[in-house]
Design a protein around this motif. Structure first.
Motif, PDB file in Angstrom:
ATOM      1  N   GLU A   1       5.575   3.110 -10.402  1.00  0.00           N
ATOM      2  CA  GLU A   1       6.620   2.591 -11.280  1.00  0.00           C
ATOM      3  C   GLU A   1       8.006   2.761 -10.661  1.00  0.00           C
ATOM      4  OE1 GLU A   1       6.048   4.359 -15.122  1.00  0.00           O
ATOM      5  OE2 GLU A   1       3.958   3.713 -15.230  1.00  0.00           O
ATOM      6  N   LYS A   2       8.209   3.870  -9.986  1.00  0.00           N
ATOM      7  CA  LYS A   2       9.492   4.115  -9.316  1.00  0.00           C
ATOM      8  C   LYS A   2       9.704   3.128  -8.174  1.00  0.00           C
ATOM      9  CE  LYS A   2      12.196   7.908  -7.231  1.00  0.00           C
ATOM     10  NZ  LYS A   2      12.485   7.340  -5.909  1.00  0.00           N
ATOM     11  N   HIS A   3       8.665   2.921  -7.363  1.00  0.00           N
ATOM     12  CA  HIS A   3       8.770   1.994  -6.235  1.00  0.00           C
ATOM     13  C   HIS A   3       8.975   0.566  -6.720  1.00  0.00           C
ATOM     14  CE1 HIS A   3       7.419  -0.345  -2.680  1.00  0.00           C
ATOM     15  NE2 HIS A   3       7.926   0.670  -2.011  1.00  0.00           N
ATOM     16  N   LEU A   4       8.276   0.198  -7.780  1.00  0.00           N
ATOM     17  CA  LEU A   4       8.422  -1.130  -8.359  1.00  0.00           C
ATOM     18  C   LEU A   4       9.850  -1.357  -8.831  1.00  0.00           C
ATOM     19  CD1 LEU A   4       7.041  -3.752  -9.417  1.00  0.00           C
ATOM     20  CD2 LEU A   4       6.601  -2.513 -11.544  1.00  0.00           C
TER      21      LEU A   4
ATOM     22  N   ASP B   1     -11.509  18.016 -12.279  1.00  0.00           N
ATOM     23  CA  ASP B   1     -11.270  16.748 -12.969  1.00  0.00           C
ATOM     24  C   ASP B   1      -9.837  16.691 -13.486  1.00  0.00           C
ATOM     25  OD1 ASP B   1     -12.836  14.373 -13.635  1.00  0.00           O
ATOM     26  OD2 ASP B   1     -12.376  14.852 -15.718  1.00  0.00           O
ATOM     27  N   GLY B   2      -9.361  17.801 -14.048  1.00  0.00           N
ATOM     28  CA  GLY B   2      -7.983  17.864 -14.538  1.00  0.00           C
ATOM     29  C   GLY B   2      -6.976  17.726 -13.413  1.00  0.00           C
ATOM     30  N   ILE B   3      -7.284  18.311 -12.270  1.00  0.00           N
ATOM     31  CA  ILE B   3      -6.394  18.197 -11.109  1.00  0.00           C
ATOM     32  C   ILE B   3      -6.343  16.747 -10.627  1.00  0.00           C
ATOM     33  CG2 ILE B   3      -6.092  18.876  -8.696  1.00  0.00           C
ATOM     34  CD1 ILE B   3      -7.370  21.594  -9.480  1.00  0.00           C
ATOM     35  N   LYS B   4      -7.493  16.083 -10.613  1.00  0.00           N
ATOM     36  CA  LYS B   4      -7.523  14.680 -10.189  1.00  0.00           C
ATOM     37  C   LYS B   4      -6.730  13.795 -11.152  1.00  0.00           C
ATOM     38  CE  LYS B   4     -12.017  14.372  -9.824  1.00  0.00           C
ATOM     39  NZ  LYS B   4     -13.360  13.761  -9.568  1.00  0.00           N
ATOM     40  N   GLU B   5      -6.782  14.119 -12.448  1.00  0.00           N
ATOM     41  CA  GLU B   5      -5.990  13.363 -13.424  1.00  0.00           C
ATOM     42  C   GLU B   5      -4.496  13.502 -13.133  1.00  0.00           C
ATOM     43  OE1 GLU B   5      -6.824  14.234 -17.469  1.00  0.00           O
ATOM     44  OE2 GLU B   5      -8.934  13.644 -17.339  1.00  0.00           O
ATOM     45  N   MET B   6      -4.075  14.704 -12.759  1.00  0.00           N
ATOM     46  CA  MET B   6      -2.667  14.910 -12.428  1.00  0.00           C
ATOM     47  C   MET B   6      -2.285  14.130 -11.174  1.00  0.00           C
ATOM     48  SD  MET B   6      -1.619  18.821 -13.344  1.00  0.00           S
ATOM     49  CE  MET B   6      -1.316  19.268 -15.060  1.00  0.00           C
ATOM     50  N   ALA B   7      -3.176  14.075 -10.203  1.00  0.00           N
ATOM     51  CA  ALA B   7      -2.911  13.299  -8.989  1.00  0.00           C
ATOM     52  C   ALA B   7      -2.768  11.821  -9.322  1.00  0.00           C
ATOM     53  CB  ALA B   7      -4.028  13.510  -7.974  1.00  0.00           C
ATOM     54  N   LEU B   8      -3.626  11.318 -10.201  1.00  0.00           N
ATOM     55  CA  LEU B   8      -3.533   9.924 -10.634  1.00  0.00           C
ATOM     56  C   LEU B   8      -2.216   9.672 -11.352  1.00  0.00           C
ATOM     57  CD1 LEU B   8      -4.558   7.080 -11.230  1.00  0.00           C
ATOM     58  CD2 LEU B   8      -5.860   8.037 -13.165  1.00  0.00           C
ATOM     59  N   ARG B   9      -1.811  10.606 -12.199  1.00  0.00           N
ATOM     60  CA  ARG B   9      -0.562  10.456 -12.938  1.00  0.00           C
ATOM     61  C   ARG B   9       0.633  10.397 -11.979  1.00  0.00           C
ATOM     62  NH1 ARG B   9      -0.981  14.772 -16.209  1.00  0.00           N
ATOM     63  NH2 ARG B   9      -2.559  13.648 -17.386  1.00  0.00           N
ATOM     64  N   GLU B  10       0.596  11.201 -10.924  1.00  0.00           N
ATOM     65  CA  GLU B  10       1.679  11.175  -9.939  1.00  0.00           C
ATOM     66  C   GLU B  10       1.691   9.844  -9.185  1.00  0.00           C
ATOM     67  OE1 GLU B  10       4.157  13.531  -9.449  1.00  0.00           O
ATOM     68  OE2 GLU B  10       3.291  14.151 -11.373  1.00  0.00           O
ATOM     69  N   ALA B  11       0.509   9.285  -8.925  1.00  0.00           N
ATOM     70  CA  ALA B  11       0.433   7.978  -8.269  1.00  0.00           C
ATOM     71  C   ALA B  11       1.042   6.902  -9.161  1.00  0.00           C
ATOM     72  CB  ALA B  11      -1.021   7.639  -7.943  1.00  0.00           C
ATOM     73  N   GLN B  12       0.760   6.954 -10.454  1.00  0.00           N
ATOM     74  CA  GLN B  12       1.332   5.984 -11.392  1.00  0.00           C
ATOM     75  C   GLN B  12       2.853   6.089 -11.432  1.00  0.00           C
ATOM     76  OE1 GLN B  12      -1.695   7.190 -14.626  1.00  0.00           O
ATOM     77  NE2 GLN B  12      -1.121   5.121 -15.196  1.00  0.00           N
ATOM     78  N   LYS B  13       3.359   7.318 -11.464  1.00  0.00           N
ATOM     79  CA  LYS B  13       4.813   7.511 -11.481  1.00  0.00           C
ATOM     80  C   LYS B  13       5.442   6.955 -10.210  1.00  0.00           C
ATOM     81  CE  LYS B  13       4.840  11.739 -14.296  1.00  0.00           C
ATOM     82  NZ  LYS B  13       5.118  13.206 -14.269  1.00  0.00           N
TER      83      LYS B  13
ATOM     84  N   LEU C   1       0.835  -1.186   0.000  1.00  0.00           N
ATOM     85  CA  LEU C   1       0.000   0.000   0.000  1.00  0.00           C
ATOM     86  C   LEU C   1       0.878   1.247   0.000  1.00  0.00           C
ATOM     87  CD1 LEU C   1      -2.685   1.569   0.469  1.00  0.00           C
ATOM     88  CD2 LEU C   1      -2.337   1.174   2.921  1.00  0.00           C
ATOM     89  N   MET C   2       0.688   2.088  -1.000  1.00  0.00           N
ATOM     90  CA  MET C   2       1.387   3.367  -1.074  1.00  0.00           C
ATOM     91  C   MET C   2       0.344   4.452  -0.801  1.00  0.00           C
ATOM     92  SD  MET C   2       3.724   2.661  -4.486  1.00  0.00           S
ATOM     93  CE  MET C   2       4.658   4.179  -4.264  1.00  0.00           C
ATOM     94  N   ASP C   3       0.393   5.029   0.375  1.00  0.00           N
ATOM     95  CA  ASP C   3      -0.652   5.976   0.767  1.00  0.00           C
ATOM     96  C   ASP C   3      -0.090   7.307   1.267  1.00  0.00           C
ATOM     97  OD1 ASP C   3       0.439   5.136   3.136  1.00  0.00           O
ATOM     98  OD2 ASP C   3      -1.460   4.663   4.111  1.00  0.00           O
ATOM     99  N   ASP C   4       1.186   7.549   1.010  1.00  0.00           N
ATOM    100  CA  ASP C   4       1.816   8.799   1.429  1.00  0.00           C
ATOM    101  C   ASP C   4       2.679   9.315   0.279  1.00  0.00           C
ATOM    102  OD1 ASP C   4       2.542  10.923   2.995  1.00  0.00           O
ATOM    103  OD2 ASP C   4       4.093   9.842   4.097  1.00  0.00           O
ATOM    104  N   ILE C   5       2.041   9.483  -0.870  1.00  0.00           N
ATOM    105  CA  ILE C   5       2.743   9.846  -2.096  1.00  0.00           C
ATOM    106  C   ILE C   5       2.842  11.368  -2.213  1.00  0.00           C
ATOM    107  CG2 ILE C   5       2.628   9.764  -4.623  1.00  0.00           C
ATOM    108  CD1 ILE C   5       1.106   7.090  -4.298  1.00  0.00           C
TER     109      ILE C   5
ATOM    110  N   ARG D   1      13.239  -4.572  -9.147  1.00  0.00           N
ATOM    111  CA  ARG D   1      14.163  -4.631 -10.289  1.00  0.00           C
ATOM    112  C   ARG D   1      13.617  -5.472 -11.446  1.00  0.00           C
ATOM    113  NH1 ARG D   1      17.282  -0.381  -8.890  1.00  0.00           N
ATOM    114  NH2 ARG D   1      18.070  -0.591  -6.762  1.00  0.00           N
ATOM    115  N   PRO D   2      12.427  -5.152 -11.964  1.00  0.00           N
ATOM    116  CA  PRO D   2      11.854  -5.979 -13.031  1.00  0.00           C
ATOM    117  C   PRO D   2      12.436  -5.706 -14.406  1.00  0.00           C
ATOM    118  CG  PRO D   2      10.407  -4.154 -12.556  1.00  0.00           C
ATOM    119  CD  PRO D   2      11.545  -4.053 -11.570  1.00  0.00           C
ATOM    120  N   GLY D   3      13.277  -4.670 -14.526  1.00  0.00           N
ATOM    121  CA  GLY D   3      13.794  -4.303 -15.833  1.00  0.00           C
ATOM    122  C   GLY D   3      12.731  -3.550 -16.616  1.00  0.00           C
ATOM    123  N   LYS D   4      12.808  -3.638 -17.922  1.00  0.00           N
ATOM    124  CA  LYS D   4      11.833  -2.963 -18.771  1.00  0.00           C
ATOM    125  C   LYS D   4      10.454  -3.583 -18.570  1.00  0.00           C
ATOM    126  CE  LYS D   4      11.223  -1.788 -23.660  1.00  0.00           C
ATOM    127  NZ  LYS D   4      11.805  -1.972 -25.011  1.00  0.00           N
TER     128      LYS D   4
END
Length: 244
Positions: A149-152, A134-146, A25-29, A157-160
């Motif tokens: 991927e960084k934490h993963l 809505d646009g602000i929420k999209e940016m928040a989602l994008r930051e969560a995705q980033k 769980l990542m809840d402090d992004i 170390r899954p590589g590409k």
């Protein structure tokens, strides 16, 4: 038992008499909105009345917003012609099966803007302000995705890697969200994301999928012929589509 791992928690819990271990769980992004990009997207002139209101909404959102991610390291237990079994759950998709031909470890995930921003946006009566939110929420989602991927990358170390998402292709319909949620056990409990009867996620600004190691640059969009899609990340490739 919950064990802290940096900005995340590795969650271990007891279920049906056995131990299910490994939810992360990542809840402090940490997240920030690029106001200049937001104003450009909304075609607003910096310094204008509307721009000032958007900047105020951004300030509010960043104070209360908590984008989140729930994911786990999972293993493929069996493969058929058009399915794979991950942690005892059958995922039916010929394209997913093809992409996982040489893969036995995958990372099911859900990322979301968070219920806090969803509730905040629901308090707005003005249609235009809801659009901006809505646009602000999209940016928040994008930051969560980033952050995911960084934490993963740093921890496994899954590589590409590439990703597939239920509902993005006809071959893997949105109804398969139920199976993905089953693998992640109880997303609503941990990150507040739930499924509607039609398998849409709430909050709307959420994304789910399977991330996996790959030697190729796979994008769902390359196999989708839908025109004028606002979420398109790559052009449709008819030749690639034929190969699947």
């Amino acid at each position: 038992m919950i064990r802290k791992v940096g900005c995340c928690c590795r969650v271990e819990f007891h279920e049906d008499g056995g131990w299910a271990v490994g939810l992360i769980l990542m809840d402090d992004i940490s997240w920030n909105v690029d106001v200049s990009k937001l104003l450009e997207r909304f075609h607003l002139q910096p310094g204008s009345h509307d721009a000032a209101r958007v900047e105020e909404l951004v300030r509010q959102a960043q104070e209360i917003g908590r984008p989140k991610v729930l994911y786990k390291e999972a293993y493929i237990e069996d493969k058929g012609d058009d399915f794979v079994i991950v942690d005892g759950v059958k995922l039916t998709s010929r394209i997913l099966r093809t992409n996982l031909e040489k893969v036995y470890r995958v990372f099911p995930y859900i990322a979301t803007c968070g219920t806090e921003l969803e509730k905040w946006s629901e308090t707005m009566d003005d249609i235009l302000e809801r659009y901006w939110a809505d646009g602000i929420k999209e940016m928040a989602l994008r930051e969560a995705q980033k952050a995911f991927e960084k934490h993963l990358d740093e921890n496994f170390r899954p590589g590409k890697t590439s990703s597939m998402n239920p509902g993005s292709l006809q071959d893997w319909p949105i109804s398969q969200q139920r199976q993905l949620f089953q693998i992640l056990v109880d997303p609503e409990r941990y990150i507040g994301v739930k499924l509607t009867d039609s398998c849409l996620m709430l909050p709307i600004k959420s994304i789910s999928g399977i991330r996996f190691s790959t030697d190729i640059d796979f994008e769902n969009c390359k196999l989708c012929s839908r025109e004028n899609c606002p979420g398109r990340r790559a052009p449709y490739d008819p030749e690639l589509a034929k190969s699947y």
